[in-house]
Scaffold this active site. Structure first.
Site, PDB file in Angstrom:
ATOM      1  CG  ASP A  41      -1.953  -1.078   1.202  1.00 30.58           C
ATOM      2  OD1 ASP A  41      -2.305  -1.520   0.090  1.00 30.58           O
ATOM      3  OD2 ASP A  41      -2.406  -1.497   2.275  1.00 30.58           O
ATOM      4  CE1 TYR A  69       4.058  -6.819   4.890  1.00 26.92           C
ATOM      5  CE2 TYR A  69       3.623  -9.020   5.722  1.00 26.92           C
ATOM      6  CZ  TYR A  69       3.587  -8.096   4.697  1.00 26.92           C
ATOM      7  OH  TYR A  69       3.086  -8.467   3.476  1.00 26.92           O
ATOM      8  CG  ASP A  83      -4.475   2.539   6.629  1.00 23.70           C
ATOM      9  OD1 ASP A  83      -4.998   3.661   6.548  1.00 23.70           O
ATOM     10  OD2 ASP A  83      -4.271   1.833   5.626  1.00 23.70           O
ATOM     11  NE  ARG A 173      -4.828  -2.457   5.080  1.00 25.19           N
ATOM     12  CZ  ARG A 173      -4.758  -1.169   4.747  1.00 25.19           C
ATOM     13  NH1 ARG A 173      -5.759  -0.368   5.018  1.00 25.19           N
ATOM     14  NH2 ARG A 173      -3.696  -0.703   4.136  1.00 25.19           N
TER      15      ARG A 173
END
Length: 298
Positions: A41, A69, A83, A173
């Site tokens: 993203d 991550y 987010d 997310r």
């Protein structure tokens, strides 16, 4: 710049789409043949695997499913996008104690299921969910099997840092929102950085600014070989006679070359000059054979 092929590990900056990064690489390497694996993203940073030249043909054959991550978890607020780039839809000042938060986060380790978020690049009936979400349309999404191999957290109050090692298809997310739901507290993802994917690590990446400063020789030199995308696959080196048959589309019976791989197994094919393609074991009337499914060398 002459046409070259290979794999480039880019450290994508914030506020840039994966498609933007691909377009920049097209200009830097003077070729339209550029792709990528694993969309990031715009708000996310970190490892983006770029496929240049003949390597762009490899995307559909990649099988590695592990990613790592570093993410920010914000408690007390929930956003419509999952987010902090969206609009707040729920707030609470009742933040759970640190021990409860850490225990809850740890409980997500292992196999589980997720419902993909609307704000994602996943396609339904040919349309990206994020495009539907921006038009105020929500569609039903089926739960998907995922696995969190490990998850570590540090922080206090409403802000925590997560280190996640997970399977392909895991949405961080959604993980952040699921943690909040289990805690009974609205939550969201405040930041995201991918540090590893498919055997590649952020330590071997280059920033776009650094790439822009390189001369053509250096840019070509830093490309990883196409075969690095398939290092988990076994190697089959064929004698010259069988190479000719293989490269012309003929199946190579395993009994003739001394192999015994299971049906469906994919392999890296080599000739005397090195890697040239991917093969797959298929069943034929006269036995199992390896058939070339993609060639990467002219």
């Amino acid at each position: 710049m002459k046409e070259c092929s290979g794999v480039l590990i880019v450290d994508k900056p914030m506020d840039m789409t994966s498609h933007d990064a691909v377009n920049i690489m097209r200009k830097l390497y003077n070729t339209k043949k550029v792709g990528h694996t694993g969309t990031l993203d715009p708000m996310a940073t970190g490892l983006l695997v770029i496929l240049i030249g003949r390597a762009a043909k490899a995307a559909e054959y990649l099988v590695s499913d592990e990613k790592k991550y570093e993410a920010g978890l914000l408690l007390g607020k929930k956003y419509d996008t999952g987010d902090i780039t969206g609009s707040i839809i729920e707030e609470s000042r009742d933040i759970p104690e640190r021990e409860s938060v850490l225990s809850c986060i740890a409980s997500f380790e292992g196999k589980g299921q997720q419902i993909p978020p609307m704000y994602s690049a996943l396609k339904v009936d040919g349309q990206k969910l994020v495009n539907l979400a921006r038009r105020g349309i929500e569609v039903e999404r089926k739960p998907r099997d995922i696995e969190i191999y490990s998850i570590e957290a540090e922080g206090q109050g409403s802000e925590y840092r997560l280190s996640v090692h997970c399977s392909k298809g895991t949405y961080i997310r959604t993980l952040c929102e699921d943690i909040g739901e289990k805690l009974g507290c609205p939550s969201t993802m405040s930041s995201l950085r991918r540090t590893a994917s498919g055997g590649f690590d952020i330590s071997g990446s280059y920033t776009i600014d650094a790439l822009r400063e390189m001369d053509e020789e250096t840019k070509e030199k830093i490309l990883l070989p196409i075969e690095s995308l398939f290092e988990e696959l076994p190697v089959v080196k064929l004698p010259e006679f069988f190479v000719k048959l293989s490269r012309s589309g003929q199946q190579i019976y395993q009994k003739k070359i001394g192999c015994k791989y299971d049906l469906g197994q994919r392999v890296r094919l080599y000739d005397n000059n090195g890697f040239y393609g991917l093969g797959e074991v298929t069943d034929y009337p006269d036995g199992s054979a390896i058939k070339t499914i993609k060639q990467f060398v002219l």
